[in-house]
Design an enzyme around this catalytic site. Sequence first.
Site, short mmCIF file in Angstrom:
data_model
loop_
_atom_site.label_atom_id
_atom_site.label_comp_id
_atom_site.label_asym_id
_atom_site.label_seq_id
_atom_site.Cartn_x
_atom_site.Cartn_y
_atom_site.Cartn_z
N CYS A 116 0.87 -1.18 0.00
CA CYS A 116 0.00 0.00 0.00
C CYS A 116 0.90 1.22 0.00
O CYS A 116 1.91 1.25 0.71
CB CYS A 116 -0.86 -0.02 1.26
SG CYS A 116 -1.89 1.44 1.44
N HIS A 159 -8.93 -3.72 -2.05
CA HIS A 159 -8.00 -2.92 -1.23
C HIS A 159 -8.41 -1.44 -1.23
O HIS A 159 -8.47 -0.80 -0.16
CB HIS A 159 -6.58 -3.11 -1.81
CG HIS A 159 -5.51 -2.33 -1.12
ND1 HIS A 159 -4.44 -2.93 -0.49
CD2 HIS A 159 -5.31 -0.99 -1.00
CE1 HIS A 159 -3.65 -1.99 0.01
NE2 HIS A 159 -4.15 -0.80 -0.28
N GLU A 160 -8.71 -0.90 -2.41
CA GLU A 160 -9.04 0.53 -2.50
C GLU A 160 -10.39 0.83 -1.87
O GLU A 160 -10.57 1.87 -1.23
CB GLU A 160 -9.00 1.02 -3.95
CG GLU A 160 -7.65 0.87 -4.66
CD GLU A 160 -6.46 1.33 -3.85
OE1 GLU A 160 -6.58 2.32 -3.10
OE2 GLU A 160 -5.40 0.68 -3.94
N HIS A 163 -10.07 1.21 1.74
CA HIS A 163 -9.59 2.55 2.14
C HIS A 163 -10.76 3.51 2.35
O HIS A 163 -10.73 4.34 3.26
CB HIS A 163 -8.69 3.16 1.05
CG HIS A 163 -7.24 2.76 1.14
ND1 HIS A 163 -6.47 3.02 2.26
CD2 HIS A 163 -6.42 2.18 0.25
CE1 HIS A 163 -5.24 2.58 2.05
NE2 HIS A 163 -5.16 2.05 0.83
#
Length: 188
Positions: A116, A159-160, A163
């Site tokens: 990341c 993953h994004e 966030h």
Amino acid sequence: MLRTKDILDEKDKRLRMVSEEVVFPLTKQDRAQIKKMVAYLRDSQIEDRAEKYDLRPGMGMAAIQLGIPKRYITIVNEVDYEEETGKHTFETFIVVNPKIISTSEEMIYVEAGEGCLSVNREVEGIVPRYARCTIEGYDMDGNKIRIRAREEVSIAFQHEIDHLNGILFVDKIDKKNPFKNQEKYRAI
Ligand code: NI
């Protein structure tokens, strides 16, 4: 242009915020940010540009990593590289208000360890991710889009989107046993 120092570090509490849904039309500033995010990700995957501007390589970025608590993400995936000419070919995804609407049963993980841009250290362990997922959201002009993602692109979307909900990949690794249930997932 964005530089590595513009990206928030994992210790920054803003990364723990839940980002807000975007209302269309996008502001000029948001459009400009998205273009900068895409440019950073591309440049960071082109060796001489990464070296010249001291960019940490990455394939995905969420707005909150720049301190903007809005639900938009960008992913830049290299699909081809011609050694002779040095030509890179990328596919670029820009999704506003992304949602995962379906997922595969099969789970995978990045064997070399997930990374990341906000986590500036090596982290060992398994982050289980869906091998395939379908994402719905909007493009920059507010048109509805649907993307079917697989393998590393599927991981990048998960993953994004994490966030946007204040979640970092390191949260998903079992602290006591970072390789727990390894045999249940396929390494990529
Ligand atoms: Ni990240």
